[in-house]
Design a protein around this motif. Structure first.
Motif, PDB file in Angstrom:
ATOM      1  N   PHE A  49      47.025  25.980   5.340  1.00 48.22           N
ATOM      2  CA  PHE A  49      47.375  25.431   6.607  1.00 48.22           C
ATOM      3  C   PHE A  49      48.768  25.035   6.916  1.00 48.22           C
ATOM      4  O   PHE A  49      49.609  25.055   6.033  1.00 48.22           O
ATOM      5  CB  PHE A  49      46.752  24.087   6.516  1.00 48.22           C
ATOM      6  N   VAL A  50      48.959  25.526   8.233  1.00 47.21           N
ATOM      7  CA  VAL A  50      50.598  25.416   8.757  1.00 47.21           C
ATOM      8  C   VAL A  50      50.568  24.271   9.686  1.00 47.21           C
ATOM      9  O   VAL A  50      51.357  23.258   9.591  1.00 47.21           O
ATOM     10  CB  VAL A  50      51.064  26.598   8.990  1.00 47.21           C
ATOM     11  N   ASN A  57      45.709  17.012  22.010  1.00 46.58           N
ATOM     12  CA  ASN A  57      46.943  17.262  21.762  1.00 46.58           C
ATOM     13  C   ASN A  57      47.473  16.442  20.620  1.00 46.58           C
ATOM     14  O   ASN A  57      48.633  16.155  20.239  1.00 46.58           O
ATOM     15  CB  ASN A  57      47.949  16.950  22.979  1.00 46.58           C
ATOM     16  N   ILE A  58      46.575  15.824  19.879  1.00 43.66           N
ATOM     17  CA  ILE A  58      47.025  15.326  18.541  1.00 43.66           C
ATOM     18  C   ILE A  58      47.476  16.378  17.549  1.00 43.66           C
ATOM     19  O   ILE A  58      46.633  17.511  17.619  1.00 43.66           O
ATOM     20  CB  ILE A  58      45.894  14.411  17.854  1.00 43.66           C
ATOM     21  N   ILE A  59      48.437  16.409  16.928  1.00 46.14           N
ATOM     22  CA  ILE A  59      49.133  17.421  16.246  1.00 46.14           C
ATOM     23  C   ILE A  59      49.514  16.969  14.877  1.00 46.14           C
ATOM     24  O   ILE A  59      49.761  15.820  14.465  1.00 46.14           O
ATOM     25  CB  ILE A  59      50.462  18.023  16.868  1.00 46.14           C
ATOM     26  N   TYR A  60      49.312  17.933  13.833  1.00 51.41           N
ATOM     27  CA  TYR A  60      49.895  17.552  12.602  1.00 51.41           C
ATOM     28  C   TYR A  60      50.220  18.720  11.862  1.00 51.41           C
ATOM     29  O   TYR A  60      50.009  20.027  12.398  1.00 51.41           O
ATOM     30  CB  TYR A  60      48.818  16.834  11.674  1.00 51.41           C
ATOM     31  N   TYR A  61      51.275  18.563  11.038  1.00 49.90           N
ATOM     32  CA  TYR A  61      51.813  19.860  10.278  1.00 49.90           C
ATOM     33  C   TYR A  61      51.655  19.867   8.772  1.00 49.90           C
ATOM     34  O   TYR A  61      51.747  18.690   8.288  1.00 49.90           O
ATOM     35  CB  TYR A  61      53.434  19.866  10.675  1.00 49.90           C
ATOM     36  N   LYS A  66      57.385  20.463   8.598  1.00 53.38           N
ATOM     37  CA  LYS A  66      57.547  19.358   9.374  1.00 53.38           C
ATOM     38  C   LYS A  66      59.289  19.336   9.729  1.00 53.38           C
ATOM     39  O   LYS A  66      59.863  19.792   8.916  1.00 53.38           O
ATOM     40  CB  LYS A  66      57.379  18.168   8.716  1.00 53.38           C
ATOM     41  N   GLY A  67      59.258  19.327  11.124  1.00 48.63           N
ATOM     42  CA  GLY A  67      60.605  19.392  11.433  1.00 48.63           C
ATOM     43  C   GLY A  67      61.449  20.582  11.866  1.00 48.63           C
ATOM     44  O   GLY A  67      62.524  20.789  12.364  1.00 48.63           O
ATOM     45  N   ARG A  68      60.543  21.636  11.481  1.00 49.70           N
ATOM     46  CA  ARG A  68      61.223  22.994  11.734  1.00 49.70           C
ATOM     47  C   ARG A  68      60.112  23.919  12.803  1.00 49.70           C
ATOM     48  O   ARG A  68      60.746  24.499  13.469  1.00 49.70           O
ATOM     49  CB  ARG A  68      61.197  23.676  10.230  1.00 49.70           C
ATOM     50  N   PHE A  69      58.811  23.584  12.334  1.00 54.60           N
ATOM     51  CA  PHE A  69      58.044  24.368  13.342  1.00 54.60           C
ATOM     52  C   PHE A  69      57.304  23.500  14.325  1.00 54.60           C
ATOM     53  O   PHE A  69      57.328  22.078  14.071  1.00 54.60           O
ATOM     54  CB  PHE A  69      56.716  24.707  12.337  1.00 54.60           C
ATOM     55  N   THR A  70      57.132  24.239  15.594  1.00 51.93           N
ATOM     56  CA  THR A  70      56.378  23.135  16.672  1.00 51.93           C
ATOM     57  C   THR A  70      55.185  24.132  17.099  1.00 51.93           C
ATOM     58  O   THR A  70      55.510  25.229  17.658  1.00 51.93           O
ATOM     59  CB  THR A  70      57.585  22.919  17.694  1.00 51.93           C
ATOM     60  N   VAL A  80      48.282  29.681  22.445  1.00 57.61           N
ATOM     61  CA  VAL A  80      48.850  28.643  21.392  1.00 57.61           C
ATOM     62  C   VAL A  80      50.085  29.161  20.921  1.00 57.61           C
ATOM     63  O   VAL A  80      50.373  30.394  20.613  1.00 57.61           O
ATOM     64  CB  VAL A  80      47.979  28.198  20.548  1.00 57.61           C
ATOM     65  N   TYR A  81      51.153  28.550  20.922  1.00 54.71           N
ATOM     66  CA  TYR A  81      52.428  29.005  20.341  1.00 54.71           C
ATOM     67  C   TYR A  81      52.702  28.454  19.119  1.00 54.71           C
ATOM     68  O   TYR A  81      52.438  27.166  18.618  1.00 54.71           O
ATOM     69  CB  TYR A  81      53.664  28.849  21.546  1.00 54.71           C
ATOM     70  N   LEU A  82      53.629  28.963  18.344  1.00 50.29           N
ATOM     71  CA  LEU A  82      54.081  28.493  16.987  1.00 50.29           C
ATOM     72  C   LEU A  82      55.576  28.767  17.141  1.00 50.29           C
ATOM     73  O   LEU A  82      56.094  29.839  16.945  1.00 50.29           O
ATOM     74  CB  LEU A  82      53.457  28.927  15.713  1.00 50.29           C
ATOM     75  N   GLN A  83      56.552  27.723  17.334  1.00 54.26           N
ATOM     76  CA  GLN A  83      58.165  27.693  17.388  1.00 54.26           C
ATOM     77  C   GLN A  83      58.502  27.665  15.866  1.00 54.26           C
ATOM     78  O   GLN A  83      58.377  26.580  15.489  1.00 54.26           O
ATOM     79  CB  GLN A  83      58.602  26.978  18.511  1.00 54.26           C
TER      80      GLN A  83
END
Length: 123
Positions: A49-50, A57-61, A66-70, A80-83
């Motif tokens: 899982f990433v 719009n609840i999100i978890y990483y 964490k802190g690098r991907f959005t 859906v995007y993954l920055q």
């Protein structure tokens, strides 16, 4: 529902990439009610899982990103995007998007999967 992921490629450590996942065969209203997730699988390893985003719009990483991907979602585009920023060599993997009705999301609980897109982080 069909999912199509794209945006992978070769990037140097510290660089950025944005992955996209487009859902087809579903209306925007229906798409907005699903949970969406990104998973990744490195060679010889299990699929991990990433990140995930719930319909509200609840999100978890995963701690590793964490802190690098959005993660974000554009309902109008069924996408859906993954920055991914500050990429590391250990981020090298095939990335998969998935759709499901569960929360929190798990690989076993997702209903639809896209074909993966390969991300290689290397100098």
């Amino acid at each position: 529902v069909q999912l199509q992921a794209s945006g992978g490629g070769l990037v140097q450590p510290g660089g950025s990439l944005r992955l996209s996942c487009v859902a087809s065969g579903v209306s925007g209203r229906t798409f907005s009610r699903y949970s969406m997730g990104w998973f990744r699988q490195a060679p010889g390893k299990e699929r991990d899982f990433v990140t995930g985003i719930k319909w509200n719009n609840i999100i978890y990483y995963a701690d590793s990103v964490k802190g690098r991907f959005t993660i974000s979602r554009d309902i109008a585009k069924n996408t859906v995007y993954l920055q991914m920023n500050s990429l590391k060599s250990e981020d090298t993997a095939t990335y998969y998007c998935a759709l499901g009705s569960i929360w929190p999301i798990t690989a076993a609980g997702m209903d639809s999967w896209g074909k993966g897109t390969l991300v290689t982080v290397s100098s």
